[in-house]
Design an enzyme around this catalytic site. Sequence first.
Site, PDB file in Angstrom:
ATOM      1  N   GLU A  90       0.857  -1.188   0.000  1.00  0.00           N
ATOM      2  CA  GLU A  90       0.000   0.000   0.000  1.00  0.00           C
ATOM      3  C   GLU A  90       0.884   1.225   0.000  1.00  0.00           C
ATOM      4  O   GLU A  90       2.032   1.172   0.442  1.00  0.00           O
ATOM      5  CB  GLU A  90      -0.832   0.045   1.291  1.00  0.00           C
ATOM      6  CG  GLU A  90      -1.936  -0.944   1.379  1.00  0.00           C
ATOM      7  CD  GLU A  90      -2.410  -1.076   2.827  1.00  0.00           C
ATOM      8  OE1 GLU A  90      -3.130  -0.188   3.303  1.00  0.00           O
ATOM      9  OE2 GLU A  90      -2.045  -2.075   3.472  1.00  0.00           O
ATOM     10  N   LYS A 141       2.044   4.738   1.533  1.00  0.00           N
ATOM     11  CA  LYS A 141       2.030   5.330   2.868  1.00  0.00           C
ATOM     12  C   LYS A 141       1.488   6.734   2.726  1.00  0.00           C
ATOM     13  O   LYS A 141       2.130   7.605   2.151  1.00  0.00           O
ATOM     14  CB  LYS A 141       3.443   5.342   3.454  1.00  0.00           C
ATOM     15  CG  LYS A 141       3.487   5.720   4.911  1.00  0.00           C
ATOM     16  CD  LYS A 141       4.829   5.328   5.519  1.00  0.00           C
ATOM     17  CE  LYS A 141       4.816   5.385   7.033  1.00  0.00           C
ATOM     18  NZ  LYS A 141       4.853   6.725   7.566  1.00  0.00           N
ATOM     19  N   ASP A 170       0.426  10.382   3.657  1.00  0.00           N
ATOM     20  CA  ASP A 170       1.111  11.309   4.540  1.00  0.00           C
ATOM     21  C   ASP A 170       0.128  12.327   5.119  1.00  0.00           C
ATOM     22  O   ASP A 170      -0.180  13.327   4.496  1.00  0.00           O
ATOM     23  CB  ASP A 170       2.209  12.022   3.731  1.00  0.00           C
ATOM     24  CG  ASP A 170       3.278  12.573   4.646  1.00  0.00           C
ATOM     25  OD1 ASP A 170       3.255  12.258   5.849  1.00  0.00           O
ATOM     26  OD2 ASP A 170       4.128  13.327   4.153  1.00  0.00           O
ATOM     27  N   TYR A 197      -6.712   2.198   6.001  1.00  0.00           N
ATOM     28  CA  TYR A 197      -5.737   1.146   5.713  1.00  0.00           C
ATOM     29  C   TYR A 197      -5.790  -0.056   6.650  1.00  0.00           C
ATOM     30  O   TYR A 197      -5.008  -0.974   6.499  1.00  0.00           O
ATOM     31  CB  TYR A 197      -4.317   1.709   5.672  1.00  0.00           C
ATOM     32  CG  TYR A 197      -3.916   2.430   6.940  1.00  0.00           C
ATOM     33  CD1 TYR A 197      -3.615   1.719   8.090  1.00  0.00           C
ATOM     34  CD2 TYR A 197      -3.836   3.820   6.964  1.00  0.00           C
ATOM     35  CE1 TYR A 197      -3.259   2.368   9.246  1.00  0.00           C
ATOM     36  CE2 TYR A 197      -3.473   4.476   8.116  1.00  0.00           C
ATOM     37  CZ  TYR A 197      -3.189   3.748   9.260  1.00  0.00           C
ATOM     38  OH  TYR A 197      -2.849   4.405  10.396  1.00  0.00           O
ATOM     39  N   LYS A 225      10.618   3.862   2.957  1.00  0.00           N
ATOM     40  CA  LYS A 225      10.554   5.308   2.718  1.00  0.00           C
ATOM     41  C   LYS A 225      11.209   5.668   1.384  1.00  0.00           C
ATOM     42  O   LYS A 225      12.354   5.277   1.148  1.00  0.00           O
ATOM     43  CB  LYS A 225      11.305   6.050   3.841  1.00  0.00           C
ATOM     44  CG  LYS A 225      10.612   5.952   5.176  1.00  0.00           C
ATOM     45  CD  LYS A 225       9.664   7.123   5.378  1.00  0.00           C
ATOM     46  CE  LYS A 225       8.863   6.959   6.632  1.00  0.00           C
ATOM     47  NZ  LYS A 225       9.007   7.961   7.635  1.00  0.00           N
ATOM     48  N   CYS A 258      16.660  47.221   4.932  1.00  0.00           N
ATOM     49  CA  CYS A 258      15.467  46.674   4.290  1.00  0.00           C
ATOM     50  C   CYS A 258      15.584  46.807   2.772  1.00  0.00           C
ATOM     51  O   CYS A 258      15.864  47.891   2.267  1.00  0.00           O
ATOM     52  CB  CYS A 258      14.225  47.413   4.785  1.00  0.00           C
ATOM     53  SG  CYS A 258      12.730  46.927   3.918  1.00  0.00           S
ATOM     54  N   CYS A 299      12.713  49.493   1.608  1.00  0.00           N
ATOM     55  CA  CYS A 299      12.666  50.907   1.993  1.00  0.00           C
ATOM     56  C   CYS A 299      14.009  51.400   2.530  1.00  0.00           C
ATOM     57  O   CYS A 299      14.135  52.557   2.924  1.00  0.00           O
ATOM     58  CB  CYS A 299      11.567  51.149   3.015  1.00  0.00           C
ATOM     59  SG  CYS A 299      11.952  50.454   4.632  1.00  0.00           S
ATOM     60  N   CYS A 345      12.140  44.921   9.649  1.00  0.00           N
ATOM     61  CA  CYS A 345      12.221  46.296   9.180  1.00  0.00           C
ATOM     62  C   CYS A 345      11.288  47.119  10.063  1.00  0.00           C
ATOM     63  O   CYS A 345      10.086  46.873  10.091  1.00  0.00           O
ATOM     64  CB  CYS A 345      11.772  46.402   7.726  1.00  0.00           C
ATOM     65  SG  CYS A 345      11.431  48.115   7.247  1.00  0.00           S
ATOM     66  N   CYS A 396       7.076  51.343   4.609  1.00  0.00           N
ATOM     67  CA  CYS A 396       7.697  50.241   3.879  1.00  0.00           C
ATOM     68  C   CYS A 396       6.619  49.528   3.059  1.00  0.00           C
ATOM     69  O   CYS A 396       5.617  49.060   3.607  1.00  0.00           O
ATOM     70  CB  CYS A 396       8.348  49.311   4.897  1.00  0.00           C
ATOM     71  SG  CYS A 396       9.176  47.892   4.187  1.00  0.00           S
TER      72      CYS A 396
HETATM   73  P1  AMP Z   1       5.432   6.270  11.491  1.00  0.00           P
HETATM   74  O1  AMP Z   1       4.620   7.449  11.982  1.00  0.00           O
HETATM   75  O2  AMP Z   1       6.555   6.648  10.615  1.00  0.00           O
HETATM   76  O3  AMP Z   1       5.759   5.322  12.593  1.00  0.00           O
HETATM   77  O4  AMP Z   1       4.468   5.476  10.518  1.00  0.00           O
HETATM   78  C1  AMP Z   1       3.317   4.871  11.010  1.00  0.00           C
HETATM   79  C2  AMP Z   1       2.129   5.620  10.502  1.00  0.00           C
HETATM   80  O5  AMP Z   1       2.015   5.530   9.099  1.00  0.00           O
HETATM   81  C3  AMP Z   1       0.851   5.037  11.004  1.00  0.00           C
HETATM   82  O6  AMP Z   1       0.500   5.547  12.265  1.00  0.00           O
HETATM   83  C4  AMP Z   1      -0.127   5.436   9.961  1.00  0.00           C
HETATM   84  O7  AMP Z   1      -0.810   6.601  10.403  1.00  0.00           O
HETATM   85  C5  AMP Z   1       0.691   5.829   8.758  1.00  0.00           C
HETATM   86  N1  AMP Z   1       0.278   5.141   7.526  1.00  0.00           N
HETATM   87  C6  AMP Z   1       0.084   5.767   6.350  1.00  0.00           C
HETATM   88  N2  AMP Z   1      -0.283   4.915   5.395  1.00  0.00           N
HETATM   89  C7  AMP Z   1      -0.357   3.688   5.961  1.00  0.00           C
HETATM   90  C8  AMP Z   1      -0.710   2.392   5.483  1.00  0.00           C
HETATM   91  N3  AMP Z   1      -1.028   2.185   4.206  1.00  0.00           N
HETATM   92  N4  AMP Z   1      -0.666   1.373   6.366  1.00  0.00           N
HETATM   93  C9  AMP Z   1      -0.315   1.577   7.657  1.00  0.00           C
HETATM   94  N5  AMP Z   1       0.014   2.777   8.173  1.00  0.00           N
HETATM   95  C10 AMP Z   1       0.001   3.838   7.336  1.00  0.00           C
HETATM   96 ZN    ZN Z   2      11.257  48.248   4.932  1.00  0.00          ZN
END
Ligand code: AMP
Ligand code: ZN
Length: 666
Positions: A111, A113, A115, A222, A309, A403, A406, A421, A427
């Site tokens: 899957e 990851k 963010d 997930y 990663k 600055c 100005c 500044c 300004c």
């Molecule tokens: P870390 O914060 O680096 O320890 O990564 C763990 C976190 O990755 C988990 O708490 C999830 O919130 C997040 N995460 C994002 N995508 C996934 C996924 N596909 N499966 C499991 N965890 C995920």
């Molecule tokens: Zn200025």
Amino acid sequence: MTVKEKIEQLRKELHQHNYSYYVLDNATISDYEFDIKLKELEQLEDENPEFFDPNSPTQRVGGDITKNFETVTHKNRMYSLDNSYSKEDLLDWEKRLQKNLGRTDIEYTCELKYDGASINLTYENGQFVRAVTRGDGFQGDDVTTNVRTIKSIPLVPNGDFISDFEMRGEIILPLDGFNAMNEERIANGDEPYRNPRNTASGSLKLQDSAEVAKRPLDCLLYQVVTNERKYATHYESLQAARKVGFKAPDTIVLAKSIQEVIDFINDWDVKRHELPYETDGVVVKVNNLQQQEELGYTSKSPRWAIAYKFKAEQVATVLNEITYQVGRTGAITPVANLEPVYLAGTVVKRASLHNADQIEKLDVRIGDTVFVEKGGEIIPKIIKVDLTKRPLDSMPTVYATHCPECHTELVRTEGDAKHYCPNEYGCAPQITGRIQHFISRKAMDIEGLGGETVDLLRKEGLIQNYADLYELKKEQIVPLERMAEKSAQNMIDGIEKSKEIPFEKVLFALGIRFVGETVAKKLAKQFKSIDNLMNADLETLVAVDEIGERIAQSIIDFSSNEGNKELIRRLQSYGVQLEVSAKSMENQTDKLAGKVFVVSGVFHQMSRDELKKAIEDNAGKVSSSISKKTDFIVAGDNMGPSKLAKAEDLGIPIITEQDFIDMINA
Ligand code: AMP
Ligand code: ZN
């Protein structure tokens, strides 16, 4: 059909449309028709409060305020993930699994990851009941009210699934939505948000759920956590979850070996830049749930999963010049101007250098070859200098002393990382910034005028301060770039209309340092007019509840400046509200003087905001949490159980909405 059946039918229908639109991305009804149905449901619910349901589609718009997010212990711990950075790490992991499980035919899921901010959604009897952040993994914050507004999360999953479970996922801000939010902020003269992840997690902790509802948040799921053994594999459980409404991305694939996992990684390392949201890696899991159980957990993370990663992309390029940007408060930010270079899907020309300390730490110099990285931040940063390529005649960077806009000498106060500044009123970017703040939504809310136009008007010499806005003539605006008859008229109308904006907002709009929205409200109520406020001395100011010395001094500085006095005189002459209007004084009494109220639950005769306003208009005080100082709790439907317990504990009288109305009408 009974009213109850009608309500249930509408709820079901609207849930289904939400699902089609937000999860399947495939609208099954026009916005207009959706709104009509929603309004119909709203009305039925209003007329029949006994059928209130926190999971009704009407509750998605938010409105409830959370002052303190309650800490909740997770029923099942939310673990971290082990990280890996290379193919070798993954192969090592496979060896450990094979040894632990005593077999070689292990199946994996791959899957992305996602963010964002981790979330745990609890469902009981097939109904959404709670959303809690990951926190430290053992305990998190209850953000249910806010999460309920995220429309891709099913409140009542529909179809064959399990009934009691937790759903783990990630709350994210898709890039489009994030960029749109930033455009609006920039137009309002606000600092843009830095990256989608922090903005998503910050959104969960906003106090006003109506504000959360406006943000384009999404939730990608997930993991299903349950005691019911309905599904044998992780993959199956997610497929089933998707069928009943959960947004479990279909980018997930099954892999029969680590080699197949590596193919998935290589594929997405390239394709990820085309995704509508950010991803920083791949999560690999053992698919079979029985095997997952056998493998168990280390003290930190499951043995059955590992995160890979992606490498943050880095490139080397040459630093051509360092320039300095002036913010609306006068703060200076150094910017690296780079030889344009291709990085993670975009051409990078500039990178932030943050402040003088950062430049010194990196010892970065003009002509240096530097490594630039694009991490979570939208603006790339400089990681380090390639010293082997440093020109022989290179000289250490000397930070700007004046600055760039100005030419005033910069100042840096102790303990502050940034230079400023100090030429507040002369300004250019500070002037523009102040006017942009003046016209912004929470201030004068001037329609038909945006942040960029303010800059244009200033450059054209048509405005130097916010008072000048009121002398603009349509004939002056029409010839400007991107302007026409109609847009010019809209602007003039918008400016004219701002003369109705109440004093407390005008006071906020003036941009007096440290006078934010809440302070402005307090001051407006206390002093009633700008003249009273500007004539007040330090003692009088600090005597006001919650006004400290820092704010008081700033007001005095503002008031004693001749330029400001002139601006205020002009605003008065145009008819801007510089005192509390007679109308807003109506309905104001001292009936509740000295009494502290806490408001909790859902109300029927007035909105929560109206209720609070009524308390304040009658000289009462609204507090967000119950303490010994609380005199009354006004309780609506569904008051939080912990609040109720606390109130009973402290013996504080709980009154109904009607009791309160009787109280102020007495
Ligand atoms: P870390 O914060 O680096 O320890 O990564 C763990 C976190 O990755 C988990 O708490 C999830 O919130 C997040 N995460 C994002 N995508 C996934 C996924 N596909 N499966 C499991 N965890 C995920
Ligand atoms: Zn200025």
